[in-house]
Every structure is written in structure tokens, then in C-alpha cells.
Design a protein around this motif. Structure first.
Motif, PDB file in Angstrom:
ATOM      1  N   TYR A 135       7.798  -3.254  -3.841  1.00 21.43           N
ATOM      2  CA  TYR A 135       8.008  -1.804  -3.838  1.00 21.43           C
ATOM      3  C   TYR A 135       6.665  -1.104  -3.682  1.00 21.43           C
ATOM      4  O   TYR A 135       5.656  -1.529  -4.270  1.00 21.43           O
ATOM      5  CB  TYR A 135       8.662  -1.344  -5.142  1.00 21.43           C
ATOM      6  CG  TYR A 135       8.551   0.153  -5.363  1.00 21.43           C
ATOM      7  CD1 TYR A 135       9.435   1.030  -4.734  1.00 21.43           C
ATOM      8  CD2 TYR A 135       7.550   0.685  -6.174  1.00 21.43           C
ATOM      9  CE1 TYR A 135       9.324   2.405  -4.913  1.00 21.43           C
ATOM     10  CE2 TYR A 135       7.439   2.056  -6.367  1.00 21.43           C
ATOM     11  CZ  TYR A 135       8.326   2.912  -5.730  1.00 21.43           C
ATOM     12  OH  TYR A 135       8.208   4.265  -5.905  1.00 21.43           O
ATOM     13  N   SER A 136       6.647  -0.023  -2.912  1.00 20.77           N
ATOM     14  CA  SER A 136       5.443   0.789  -2.738  1.00 20.77           C
ATOM     15  C   SER A 136       5.809   2.260  -2.860  1.00 20.77           C
ATOM     16  O   SER A 136       6.715   2.742  -2.168  1.00 20.77           O
ATOM     17  CB  SER A 136       4.814   0.521  -1.364  1.00 20.77           C
ATOM     18  OG  SER A 136       3.687   1.352  -1.157  1.00 20.77           O
ATOM     19  N   GLY A 137       5.125   2.968  -3.747  1.00 22.00           N
ATOM     20  CA  GLY A 137       5.301   4.411  -3.895  1.00 22.00           C
ATOM     21  C   GLY A 137       4.055   5.132  -3.431  1.00 22.00           C
ATOM     22  O   GLY A 137       2.955   4.884  -3.936  1.00 22.00           O
ATOM     23  N   ASN A 138       4.196   6.015  -2.446  1.00 18.47           N
ATOM     24  CA  ASN A 138       3.049   6.704  -1.836  1.00 18.47           C
ATOM     25  C   ASN A 138       3.073   8.181  -2.191  1.00 18.47           C
ATOM     26  O   ASN A 138       4.052   8.876  -1.922  1.00 18.47           O
ATOM     27  CB  ASN A 138       3.096   6.535  -0.314  1.00 18.47           C
ATOM     28  CG  ASN A 138       3.076   5.078   0.100  1.00 18.47           C
ATOM     29  OD1 ASN A 138       2.061   4.413  -0.034  1.00 18.47           O
ATOM     30  ND2 ASN A 138       4.210   4.581   0.593  1.00 18.47           N
ATOM     31  N   HIS A 139       1.981   8.658  -2.778  1.00 20.97           N
ATOM     32  CA  HIS A 139       1.917  10.049  -3.236  1.00 20.97           C
ATOM     33  C   HIS A 139       0.547  10.647  -2.946  1.00 20.97           C
ATOM     34  O   HIS A 139      -0.048  11.312  -3.790  1.00 20.97           O
ATOM     35  CB  HIS A 139       2.240  10.119  -4.729  1.00 20.97           C
ATOM     36  CG  HIS A 139       3.569   9.525  -5.082  1.00 20.97           C
ATOM     37  ND1 HIS A 139       4.760  10.171  -4.844  1.00 20.97           N
ATOM     38  CD2 HIS A 139       3.905   8.315  -5.608  1.00 20.97           C
ATOM     39  CE1 HIS A 139       5.769   9.403  -5.229  1.00 20.97           C
ATOM     40  NE2 HIS A 139       5.274   8.274  -5.694  1.00 20.97           N
TER      41      HIS A 139
ATOM     42  N   GLU B  98       9.173   2.917  -0.673  1.00 20.60           N
ATOM     43  CA  GLU B  98       9.466   1.868   0.293  1.00 20.60           C
ATOM     44  C   GLU B  98       9.736   0.560  -0.448  1.00 20.60           C
ATOM     45  O   GLU B  98       9.079   0.256  -1.445  1.00 20.60           O
ATOM     46  CB  GLU B  98       8.293   1.682   1.256  1.00 20.60           C
ATOM     47  CG  GLU B  98       7.970   2.938   2.047  1.00 20.60           C
ATOM     48  CD  GLU B  98       6.769   2.758   2.949  1.00 20.60           C
ATOM     49  OE1 GLU B  98       6.754   3.403   4.018  1.00 20.60           O
ATOM     50  OE2 GLU B  98       5.857   2.001   2.598  1.00 20.60           O
ATOM     51  N   VAL B  99      10.703  -0.189   0.052  1.00 18.15           N
ATOM     52  CA  VAL B  99      11.062  -1.470  -0.555  1.00 18.15           C
ATOM     53  C   VAL B  99      11.093  -2.521   0.538  1.00 18.15           C
ATOM     54  O   VAL B  99      11.580  -2.278   1.645  1.00 18.15           O
ATOM     55  CB  VAL B  99      12.423  -1.404  -1.265  1.00 18.15           C
ATOM     56  CG1 VAL B  99      12.796  -2.762  -1.835  1.00 18.15           C
ATOM     57  CG2 VAL B  99      12.396  -0.363  -2.377  1.00 18.15           C
ATOM     58  N   SER B 100      10.576  -3.690   0.236  1.00 15.97           N
ATOM     59  CA  SER B 100      10.490  -4.757   1.217  1.00 15.97           C
ATOM     60  C   SER B 100      11.059  -6.048   0.636  1.00 15.97           C
ATOM     61  O   SER B 100      10.774  -6.404  -0.509  1.00 15.97           O
ATOM     62  CB  SER B 100       9.026  -4.987   1.618  1.00 15.97           C
ATOM     63  OG  SER B 100       8.854  -6.239   2.243  1.00 15.97           O
ATOM     64  N   LEU B 101      11.865  -6.743   1.424  1.00 11.86           N
ATOM     65  CA  LEU B 101      12.347  -8.073   1.072  1.00 11.86           C
ATOM     66  C   LEU B 101      11.934  -9.029   2.183  1.00 11.86           C
ATOM     67  O   LEU B 101      12.281  -8.808   3.345  1.00 11.86           O
ATOM     68  CB  LEU B 101      13.869  -8.082   0.900  1.00 11.86           C
ATOM     69  CG  LEU B 101      14.505  -9.448   0.587  1.00 11.86           C
ATOM     70  CD1 LEU B 101      14.000  -9.965  -0.755  1.00 11.86           C
ATOM     71  CD2 LEU B 101      16.020  -9.328   0.591  1.00 11.86           C
TER      72      LEU B 101
ATOM     73  N   PHE C 117       1.029   3.178  -5.550  1.00  8.64           N
ATOM     74  CA  PHE C 117       1.323   2.211  -6.601  1.00  8.64           C
ATOM     75  C   PHE C 117       2.269   1.165  -6.030  1.00  8.64           C
ATOM     76  O   PHE C 117       3.268   1.492  -5.386  1.00  8.64           O
ATOM     77  CB  PHE C 117       1.966   2.886  -7.813  1.00  8.64           C
ATOM     78  CG  PHE C 117       2.504   1.905  -8.821  1.00  8.64           C
ATOM     79  CD1 PHE C 117       1.649   1.191  -9.641  1.00  8.64           C
ATOM     80  CD2 PHE C 117       3.872   1.679  -8.916  1.00  8.64           C
ATOM     81  CE1 PHE C 117       2.149   0.269 -10.559  1.00  8.64           C
ATOM     82  CE2 PHE C 117       4.381   0.771  -9.832  1.00  8.64           C
ATOM     83  CZ  PHE C 117       3.510   0.062 -10.659  1.00  8.64           C
ATOM     84  N   LYS C 118       1.963  -0.105  -6.275  1.00  4.12           N
ATOM     85  CA  LYS C 118       2.755  -1.193  -5.697  1.00  4.12           C
ATOM     86  C   LYS C 118       3.097  -2.215  -6.774  1.00  4.12           C
ATOM     87  O   LYS C 118       2.328  -2.444  -7.702  1.00  4.12           O
ATOM     88  CB  LYS C 118       1.969  -1.883  -4.584  1.00  4.12           C
ATOM     89  CG  LYS C 118       1.591  -0.979  -3.431  1.00  4.12           C
ATOM     90  CD  LYS C 118       0.701  -1.670  -2.421  1.00  4.12           C
ATOM     91  CE  LYS C 118      -0.710  -1.873  -2.952  1.00  4.12           C
ATOM     92  NZ  LYS C 118      -1.619  -2.438  -1.924  1.00  4.12           N
TER      93      LYS C 118
ATOM     94  N   VAL D 231       2.618  -6.787   9.640  1.00  4.53           N
ATOM     95  CA  VAL D 231       3.887  -6.267  10.124  1.00  4.53           C
ATOM     96  C   VAL D 231       4.155  -4.929   9.460  1.00  4.53           C
ATOM     97  O   VAL D 231       3.564  -4.590   8.446  1.00  4.53           O
ATOM     98  CB  VAL D 231       5.048  -7.244   9.828  1.00  4.53           C
ATOM     99  CG1 VAL D 231       4.861  -8.522  10.614  1.00  4.53           C
ATOM    100  CG2 VAL D 231       5.146  -7.548   8.352  1.00  4.53           C
ATOM    101  N   PRO D 232       5.051  -4.093  10.033  1.00  5.54           N
ATOM    102  CA  PRO D 232       5.299  -2.775   9.474  1.00  5.54           C
ATOM    103  C   PRO D 232       5.850  -2.825   8.062  1.00  5.54           C
ATOM    104  O   PRO D 232       6.450  -3.803   7.641  1.00  5.54           O
ATOM    105  CB  PRO D 232       6.335  -2.175  10.440  1.00  5.54           C
ATOM    106  CG  PRO D 232       6.159  -2.953  11.705  1.00  5.54           C
ATOM    107  CD  PRO D 232       5.773  -4.329  11.276  1.00  5.54           C
ATOM    108  N   ALA D 233       5.641  -1.714   7.359  1.00  5.69           N
ATOM    109  CA  ALA D 233       6.188  -1.608   6.005  1.00  5.69           C
ATOM    110  C   ALA D 233       7.701  -1.509   6.058  1.00  5.69           C
ATOM    111  O   ALA D 233       8.310  -1.348   7.118  1.00  5.69           O
ATOM    112  CB  ALA D 233       5.599  -0.380   5.325  1.00  5.69           C
ATOM    113  N   MET D 234       8.320  -1.618   4.877  1.00 10.71           N
ATOM    114  CA  MET D 234       9.775  -1.579   4.751  1.00 10.71           C
ATOM    115  C   MET D 234      10.418  -2.664   5.588  1.00 10.71           C
ATOM    116  O   MET D 234      11.234  -2.408   6.476  1.00 10.71           O
ATOM    117  CB  MET D 234      10.311  -0.209   5.165  1.00 10.71           C
ATOM    118  CG  MET D 234      10.027   0.871   4.146  1.00 10.71           C
ATOM    119  SD  MET D 234      10.685   0.476   2.543  1.00 10.71           S
ATOM    120  CE  MET D 234      12.410   0.520   2.913  1.00 10.71           C
TER     121      MET D 234
END
Length: 374
Positions: free
Chosen positions: A341-345, A365-368, A323-324, A10-13
């Protein structure tokens, strides 16, 4: 009989609520039949693009429905042999999906006990099962580092053989003509795969450490008409990729000790697009994950990175650098929740051929997520 629960990407966030079930509807005379599936509701928010706040990342959020349906059957032939089949589809769940009925894994096979298992159809490729799956830990952001390497985790038109010899797991597959529908290495998705060969090896040590290796060769031939889908005869000019090939190779390891789990995967590929263009693309990916269990909680983290270089890339760059971190809470034995949480750089590809922007990733991005399983 074991139940099989299969996941839908499924999509992120996303904020996800799902139900899943597996029910045995028939069992008699050595034959059993199960129905399994789930329904997911997904709310996601894309955040800010990694490229100069360019639109293209979903910054307002969206609510979508996803459903999955599957049937698994098995018949015992004798004390040493059984035959089985499994079919899994994603099903249209809202009006915007139209009449979609998308196959994920559809295969049949025979289990010969100590002599191994033969499976035919669309199923996980040995590269995924041996190298990638041990690091496939996150609920919402799996397999970023391996994007465009090999293709889908589920590969069609395969004949697969798997067996166990002492402390070794061996798996090999042969794949026949098909069209995966995605870019694979430097090969465009309109190019037909003529054939492919894959082999994987896993060694289980006595100390909880598993060592993994795999290799695949994909040979591409004809292309297809984008309007009609008809196969165009092999030429050296159709897409400049009609005699292309991709070599994929991987190494990995995973370690378990009480409540601790660690896994690492390296997956690389080399693409030769063929005589017409003579382009080469090299992709190297690295994925590291770790988790620790504390009663009903599982704490986990990961770092994913992908490097690209080739004769058509002016300068080597790193499109994926992620980084996740996450926490999973087991509410009951059949219900759980995730916060991730996912940080994309990653580096920006100025041509937007492949980077965080084209993949739809935001900087943060944050996912619950939540799931209930029957």
C-alpha cells in the motif's frame, strides 16, 4: 558461479506475474556464459488523483506485458584476475511497444581480486549503490524521494572503480559526454552532460551497522536539437543551461540484527542552471524503511519525503510525501508474492511542474504482485 537477477521498474498499482530464468549455456577452459531474463504481466489501477480529481491518473486499470533479456560472461585469466561482461535489455512485449529494445545495464570489466574491480559502460552509479539501494525495498514504489536527483540509477559512459580496504568499501566513477534523457535537478533533459565525477564510501561496523556517504558533480555543456538529436555548440543562451552544474550529496545508514532490518538515506542536490538564467534549485530527500522477518513472511514499511526550494519557486514546498507498507510471502524458495500500500500526500505545485499529479500518483494505491524465479 553466481547468477544475476535484475529487476524491471513497472507502474504503480500493479498486479504482476513474472517468470525469470538464468541458464549456464557454456562453461569450459575458465570461461562461462549465462543467459538470464524474465517475463512480467502487469495489471494496475491508478486510483484518484491528489489534485481535485483531475484526470491523468489511470482510474480504469491496464494490463501490460514486460520482458527482460540478459547475457553474462566471465573468463578467468589467472588465479587473481578475471574479465567479465553483462548486457541487459528490456524488450518489446506487445504490439504497442513497437520494435523497442531498451538497454538497461551494458558493461564490461576486470576483477583484480584484492586490488579491486574496474567496470566500463552503462551501470549503476555509486550514488545509487552506496546511498539509495539499501532503502530500495519496495517491489512497486521504489525511489520516489529521489526523483529528479542525479538522474537514472543506471548511468551511461562510465568508468567505475570499486575496492575494499579493511572495513571500508570505496567506489569512484568518471562519466563522459552523454544525454541521460530525464530532468536532473533544475537541468532540462535536452541538455548534454559533458562530464561527471562520483565518489562513495561505506564503513562496516562490528555491530551490523553500515555508515554511508557519497558525492557527485555533474557538469553540463551543449544542448541537442529536439528533432534531429544533433549536438548544438555550447552557448550561453541555447537552453539557458549550457554551463549548468549539479552537486549531489548523500548520507545513509543501514542496520541488521537477526530478523530486523532498518535503513535511512538522505540525498540532496543543488542545481546552478548557468550564467544565462542564473537559477538555483535545492532538493532534499529523506527515505526511511524497516522490515522484520517472520518465518516465510517479511513485513516492511517506509516513509519518503522530498523538499524543493529555489529562486524560481515562489514558496518552498514538499512535492513527495509518501507512507508505504507491505508484506512479502515466500511461497517456495523460488516463488514469492507481495501485497503493498502507498499513500501519497505531497503538496500540489500549482504550475504542475513537479508533484504527485504530474508524477501520476494517486492518493491511495494498492499493489498485489507475484514472481516465479528459475
Amino acid at each position: 558461479m553466481k547468477k544475476i537477477f535484475l529487476a524491471l521498474a513497472v507502474p504503480a498499482m500493479s498486479v504482476m506475474l513474472s517468470t525469470a530464468n538464468a541458464s549456464e549455456i557454456y562453461k569450459a577452459d575458465g570461461t562461462s556464459l549465462d543467459i538470464h531474463g524474465y517475463l512480467q504481466s502487469v495489471l494496475y489501477h491508478g486510483g484518484q488523483s491528489t489534485y481535485k480529481k483531475v484526470d491523468g491518473i489511470n482510474s480504469t486499470g491496464n494490463l501490460s506485458m514486460y520482458s527482460h533479456f540478459g547475457i553474462f560472461g566471465e573468463t578467468r585469466v589467472n588465479d587473481k584476475v578475471s574479465v567479465f561482461s553483462d548486457s541487459n535489455w528490456n524488450v518489446a512485449s506487445q504490439t504497442s511497444d513497437g520494435s523497442r529494445f531498451y538497454p538497461l545495464r551494458i558493461y564490461l570489466g576486470a576483477d583484480f581480486g584484492d586490488n579491486g574491480v574496474v567496470t566500463v559502460g552503462q551501470l549503476y552509479n555509486p550514488i545509487y549503490t552506496a546511498i539509495v539501494r539499501p532503502t530500495d525495498l519496495f517491489d512497486q514504489w521504489p525511489k520516489e524521494a529521489q526523483l529528479n536527483i542525479l538522474g537514472h540509477s543506471n548511468q551511461s559512459s562510465q568508468i567505475d572503480y570499486a575496492t575494499k580496504v579493511g572495513r571500508f568499501d570505496l567506489e569512484t566513477s568518471v562519466q563522459f559526454r552523454n544525454k541521460d534523457g530525464v530532468n536532473i535537478g533544475g537541468i532540462q533533459k535536452g541538455t548534454v552532460l559533458d562530464n561527471a565525477y562520483t565518489g562513495a564510501l561505506v564503513y562496516h561496523t562490528r555491530i551490523g551497522l553500515n555508515l554511508r556517504a557519497a558525492y557527485a558533480r555533474q557538469n553540463f555543456g551543449s544542448t541537442v536539437n529536439k528533432q534531429t538529436g544533433a549536438v548544438i555548440p555550447t552557448t550561453a543562451t541555447t537552453l539557458g543551461m549550457s554551463d549548468g552544474k549539479v552537486d549531489t550529496y548523500g548520507l545513509g545508514a543501514n542496520y541488521s540484527h537477526r530478523k530486523l532490518y532498518l535503513a535511512f538515506a538522505y540525498l540532496g542536490s543543488t542545481t546552478d542552471t548557468g550564467q544565462a538564467t542564473k537559477n538555483k534549485l535545492h532538493i532534499n530527500s529523506y527515505d526511511l524503511v524497516g522490515s522484520y522477518n517472520l518465518d516465510q513472511y517479511q513485513l516492511y514499511t517506509g516513509y519518503a519525503i522530498q523538499h524543493r526550494n529555489g529562486n524560481e519557486i515562489p514558496k518552498a514546498y514538499t512535492p513527495i510525501r509518501c507512507f508505504k507498507v507491505g508484506v512479502k510471502y515466500a511461497i517456495t524458495s523460488n516463488s514469492m508474492a507481495w501485497l503493498e500500500y502507498s499513500g501519497n500526500h505531497g503538496d500540489v505545485d500549482q504550475n504542475h511542474a513537479f508533484d504527485d499529479y504530474t508524477m501520476g500518483y494517486g492518493k491511495n494505491e494498492v499493489s498485489l504482485s507475484a514472481k516465479y524465479v528459475l
